[in-house]
Design a protein around this motif. Structure first.
Motif, mmCIF file in Angstrom:
data_model
loop_
_atom_site.group_PDB
_atom_site.id
_atom_site.type_symbol
_atom_site.label_atom_id
_atom_site.label_comp_id
_atom_site.label_asym_id
_atom_site.label_seq_id
_atom_site.Cartn_x
_atom_site.Cartn_y
_atom_site.Cartn_z
ATOM 1 N N VAL A 4 3.390 8.603 -11.738
ATOM 2 C CA VAL A 4 2.866 7.841 -10.600
ATOM 3 C C VAL A 4 3.064 8.605 -9.296
ATOM 4 O O VAL A 4 4.187 8.925 -8.895
ATOM 5 C CB VAL A 4 3.519 6.451 -10.526
ATOM 6 C CG1 VAL A 4 3.011 5.686 -9.299
ATOM 7 C CG2 VAL A 4 3.207 5.663 -11.795
ATOM 8 N N ALA A 5 1.937 8.876 -8.639
ATOM 9 C CA ALA A 5 1.940 9.649 -7.403
ATOM 10 C C ALA A 5 1.617 8.806 -6.183
ATOM 11 O O ALA A 5 1.626 9.314 -5.061
ATOM 12 C CB ALA A 5 0.934 10.798 -7.512
ATOM 13 N N GLY A 6 1.318 7.526 -6.385
ATOM 14 C CA GLY A 6 1.000 6.659 -5.255
ATOM 15 C C GLY A 6 0.879 5.219 -5.709
ATOM 16 O O GLY A 6 0.552 4.938 -6.866
ATOM 17 N N LEU A 7 1.166 4.293 -4.774
ATOM 18 C CA LEU A 7 1.148 2.870 -5.083
ATOM 19 C C LEU A 7 0.457 2.092 -3.971
ATOM 20 O O LEU A 7 0.663 2.377 -2.782
ATOM 21 C CB LEU A 7 2.574 2.327 -5.225
ATOM 22 C CG LEU A 7 3.398 2.783 -6.427
ATOM 23 C CD1 LEU A 7 4.866 2.383 -6.229
ATOM 24 C CD2 LEU A 7 2.861 2.166 -7.705
ATOM 25 N N LEU A 8 -0.318 1.090 -4.369
ATOM 26 C CA LEU A 8 -0.867 0.141 -3.414
ATOM 27 C C LEU A 8 -0.596 -1.267 -3.937
ATOM 28 O O LEU A 8 -1.033 -1.626 -5.033
ATOM 29 C CB LEU A 8 -2.376 0.342 -3.234
ATOM 30 C CG LEU A 8 -3.078 -0.688 -2.340
ATOM 31 C CD1 LEU A 8 -2.555 -0.598 -0.910
ATOM 32 C CD2 LEU A 8 -4.593 -0.486 -2.364
ATOM 33 N N PHE A 9 0.140 -2.032 -3.164
ATOM 34 C CA PHE A 9 0.428 -3.419 -3.503
ATOM 35 C C PHE A 9 -0.327 -4.322 -2.540
ATOM 36 O O PHE A 9 -0.126 -4.242 -1.315
ATOM 37 C CB PHE A 9 1.928 -3.704 -3.417
ATOM 38 C CG PHE A 9 2.741 -3.057 -4.496
ATOM 39 C CD1 PHE A 9 2.505 -3.353 -5.833
ATOM 40 C CD2 PHE A 9 3.756 -2.154 -4.182
ATOM 41 C CE1 PHE A 9 3.261 -2.769 -6.838
ATOM 42 C CE2 PHE A 9 4.518 -1.559 -5.176
ATOM 43 C CZ PHE A 9 4.266 -1.879 -6.519
ATOM 44 N N VAL A 10 -1.190 -5.179 -3.084
ATOM 45 C CA VAL A 10 -2.024 -6.054 -2.265
ATOM 46 C C VAL A 10 -1.721 -7.504 -2.605
ATOM 47 O O VAL A 10 -1.861 -7.916 -3.763
ATOM 48 C CB VAL A 10 -3.523 -5.766 -2.507
ATOM 49 C CG1 VAL A 10 -4.386 -6.661 -1.621
ATOM 50 C CG2 VAL A 10 -3.849 -4.300 -2.271
ATOM 51 N N SER A 11 -1.297 -8.283 -1.619
ATOM 52 C CA SER A 11 -1.094 -9.726 -1.797
ATOM 53 C C SER A 11 -0.290 -10.027 -3.063
ATOM 54 O O SER A 11 -0.731 -10.752 -3.948
ATOM 55 C CB SER A 11 -2.455 -10.441 -1.873
ATOM 56 O OG SER A 11 -3.280 -10.106 -0.801
ATOM 57 N N THR A 12 0.898 -9.477 -3.134
ATOM 58 C CA THR A 12 1.707 -9.639 -4.339
ATOM 59 C C THR A 12 3.160 -9.905 -3.968
ATOM 60 O O THR A 12 3.508 -9.997 -2.778
ATOM 61 C CB THR A 12 1.579 -8.422 -5.260
ATOM 62 O OG1 THR A 12 2.169 -8.703 -6.529
ATOM 63 C CG2 THR A 12 2.212 -7.173 -4.667
ATOM 64 N N THR A 13 4.007 -10.051 -4.969
ATOM 65 C CA THR A 13 5.413 -10.355 -4.742
ATOM 66 C C THR A 13 6.270 -9.730 -5.835
ATOM 67 O O THR A 13 5.799 -9.500 -6.947
ATOM 68 C CB THR A 13 5.653 -11.879 -4.714
ATOM 69 O OG1 THR A 13 7.040 -12.144 -4.498
ATOM 70 C CG2 THR A 13 5.231 -12.529 -6.030
ATOM 71 N N ALA A 14 7.523 -9.477 -5.511
ATOM 72 C CA ALA A 14 8.507 -9.035 -6.494
ATOM 73 C C ALA A 14 9.543 -10.116 -6.741
ATOM 74 O O ALA A 14 10.555 -9.874 -7.403
ATOM 75 C CB ALA A 14 9.195 -7.761 -6.008
ATOM 76 N N GLU A 15 9.292 -11.330 -6.215
ATOM 77 C CA GLU A 15 10.294 -12.391 -6.258
ATOM 78 C C GLU A 15 9.739 -13.715 -6.786
ATOM 79 O O GLU A 15 10.195 -14.784 -6.379
ATOM 80 C CB GLU A 15 10.862 -12.612 -4.862
ATOM 81 C CG GLU A 15 11.528 -11.379 -4.269
ATOM 82 C CD GLU A 15 11.932 -11.595 -2.830
ATOM 83 O OE1 GLU A 15 13.090 -12.013 -2.592
ATOM 84 O OE2 GLU A 15 11.094 -11.351 -1.938
ATOM 85 N N GLY A 16 8.787 -13.648 -7.697
ATOM 86 C CA GLY A 16 8.257 -14.872 -8.268
ATOM 87 C C GLY A 16 7.742 -15.829 -7.209
ATOM 88 O O GLY A 16 7.079 -15.426 -6.260
ATOM 89 N N HIS A 17 8.093 -17.105 -7.345
ATOM 90 C CA HIS A 17 7.612 -18.085 -6.370
ATOM 91 C C HIS A 17 8.657 -18.371 -5.281
ATOM 92 O O HIS A 17 8.573 -19.403 -4.602
ATOM 93 C CB HIS A 17 7.192 -19.387 -7.064
ATOM 94 C CG HIS A 17 8.275 -20.042 -7.861
ATOM 95 N ND1 HIS A 17 8.029 -20.703 -9.038
ATOM 96 C CD2 HIS A 17 9.622 -20.152 -7.663
ATOM 97 C CE1 HIS A 17 9.160 -21.203 -9.520
ATOM 98 N NE2 HIS A 17 10.121 -20.881 -8.710
ATOM 99 N N THR A 18 9.590 -17.455 -5.083
ATOM 100 C CA THR A 18 10.657 -17.655 -4.099
ATOM 101 C C THR A 18 10.123 -18.045 -2.727
ATOM 102 O O THR A 18 10.654 -18.948 -2.069
ATOM 103 C CB THR A 18 11.518 -16.382 -3.968
ATOM 104 O OG1 THR A 18 12.087 -16.076 -5.235
ATOM 105 C CG2 THR A 18 12.621 -16.567 -2.938
ATOM 106 N N HIS A 19 9.084 -17.375 -2.262
ATOM 107 C CA HIS A 19 8.561 -17.593 -0.907
ATOM 108 C C HIS A 19 7.294 -18.450 -0.877
ATOM 109 O O HIS A 19 6.743 -18.669 0.201
ATOM 110 C CB HIS A 19 8.260 -16.250 -0.243
ATOM 111 C CG HIS A 19 9.445 -15.346 -0.123
ATOM 112 N ND1 HIS A 19 10.497 -15.601 0.735
ATOM 113 C CD2 HIS A 19 9.759 -14.187 -0.762
ATOM 114 C CE1 HIS A 19 11.404 -14.646 0.626
ATOM 115 N NE2 HIS A 19 10.990 -13.774 -0.273
ATOM 116 N N VAL A 40 7.893 7.543 -3.377
ATOM 117 C CA VAL A 40 6.497 7.653 -3.769
ATOM 118 C C VAL A 40 5.624 7.057 -2.668
ATOM 119 O O VAL A 40 5.939 6.012 -2.107
ATOM 120 C CB VAL A 40 6.242 6.930 -5.110
ATOM 121 C CG1 VAL A 40 6.639 5.465 -5.027
ATOM 122 C CG2 VAL A 40 4.795 7.065 -5.542
ATOM 123 N N PRO A 41 4.535 7.739 -2.262
ATOM 124 C CA PRO A 41 3.653 7.195 -1.224
ATOM 125 C C PRO A 41 3.177 5.792 -1.602
ATOM 126 O O PRO A 41 2.693 5.577 -2.712
ATOM 127 C CB PRO A 41 2.494 8.187 -1.184
ATOM 128 C CG PRO A 41 3.070 9.473 -1.690
ATOM 129 C CD PRO A 41 4.074 9.062 -2.732
#
Length: 316
Positions: A127-142, A237-238
């Motif tokens: 993996v040389a790059g990442l794009l995260f769009v409208s997502t979460t790493a914490e389930g429904h916490t927020h 990683v970018p």
């Protein structure tokens, strides 16, 4: 023109896959869509990547199990962990070598995190790059749905109960006659203040192709995921993290925690926008994605020693 094919993964589910661009491109972009959606939500970004000319990447967009044109999933396999395994199989078959950029919207971003968690060595190597769009790493916490806390609790309880019923309703998709009735709720939940009607139409068509089992079945896994610790191990990683200011499902707090966990991440909060940024603010998402592709291309020399020649079943 897209090349369409099917990949049969380890548990027998057939995934619908579309590839764009030259097989010997120096970098590959994999687009992973959100819950109750499909690959069509990335169509504007696929078009934008075609305009990179000589730096045009190979692009892979696929429908997750139980979504779009892919096969139905068993209820026990309607988990983010299984989606991470599916992504690993997609990469091994369609992009067996060379650097990759992974872009995920909503559940797609969570899928990428599951892949990073379960396959850390592969992730670090590829993996040389990442794009995260409208997502979460914490389930429904927020997740508060833009509502006061007490109303949000009631809505979550109702949503959880409804998801359990849908999960056991079988591999049927919502009948199109019911979609107009769902339209106002989808518009309120997923979009911000400025809405292109075509974006809502595409979203409704995607929802209409998602099985009831998938609509309900993935809910538990999505709500429970906790992967901030995984993100902190990914190094520099970018990466770019985008979120809508009015996102009711994954509000800005979700994106802020992801950006804080990723040393190389740039955070962008788009004013007045909701959850469906790939359709709602396609130019902003495309700009962020192409910038990551350019950075990844500069950061890593191509590792490809042979053209990808995946072994897959041609779709009818």
């Amino acid at each position: 023109m897209a090349e369409r094919s099917e990949l049969t993964v380890a548990d027998g589910v057939k995934l619908h896959v579309e590839t764009h661009g030259p097989a010997n491109a120096p970098i590959t972009v994999v687009l992973v869509h959100g819950w109750c959606l499909d690959r069509r939500t990335w169509r504007k970004q696929i078009t934008a990547l075609r305009h990179l000319g000589a730096r045009r990447p190979r692009v892979i967009a696929y429908d997750a199990r139980g979504h779009g044109r892919s096969g139905h999933t068993q209820l026990g396999a309607a988990t983010l962990s299984r989606l991470g395994d599916d992504l690993a199989e997609i990469l091994r078959v369609y992009a067996p070598s060379g650097p990759v950029v992974l872009a995920g919207h909503s559940m797609g971003g969570m899928t990428i995190m599951e892949y990073a968690h379960a396959y850390p060595d592969e992730f670090a190597d590829r993996v040389a790059g990442l794009l995260f769009v409208s997502t979460t790493a914490e389930g429904h916490t927020h997740t508060r749905y833009g509502l006061p806390p007490r109303l949000a609790m009631l809505m979550r309880a109702g949503e959880t109960l409804g998801a359990g019923v849908l999960a056991r309703s079988g591999p049927w998709a919502p009948h199109r006659m019911f979609l107009p009735a769902l339209r106002p709720a989808v518009r309120w939940l997923l979009f911000g203040e400025d809405l292109d009607d075509d974006a809502l139409q595409v979203t409704m068509r995607c929802v209409g192709r998602t099985s009831l089992r998938s609509i309900g079945g993935f809910r538990t896994s999505i709500g429970a995921q906790q992967r901030l610790d995984t993100l902190t191990t990914l190094g520099d990683v970018p990466a770019a993290v985008l979120v809508g200011e009015r996102d009711r499902l994954t509000p800005p707090a979700c994106a802020e925690s992801i950006a804080n966990a990723l040393p190389g991440a740039a955070l962008t909060v788009l004013p007045r926008a909701g959850h469906m940024l790939t359709l709602e603010r396609p130019d902003d998402v495309s700009e962020a994605l192409t910038a990551i592709v350019r950075r990844a291309s500069r950061a890593r020399a191509p590792k490809r020693t042979r053209s990808a020649s995946p072994q897959y079943d041609q779709a009818a």
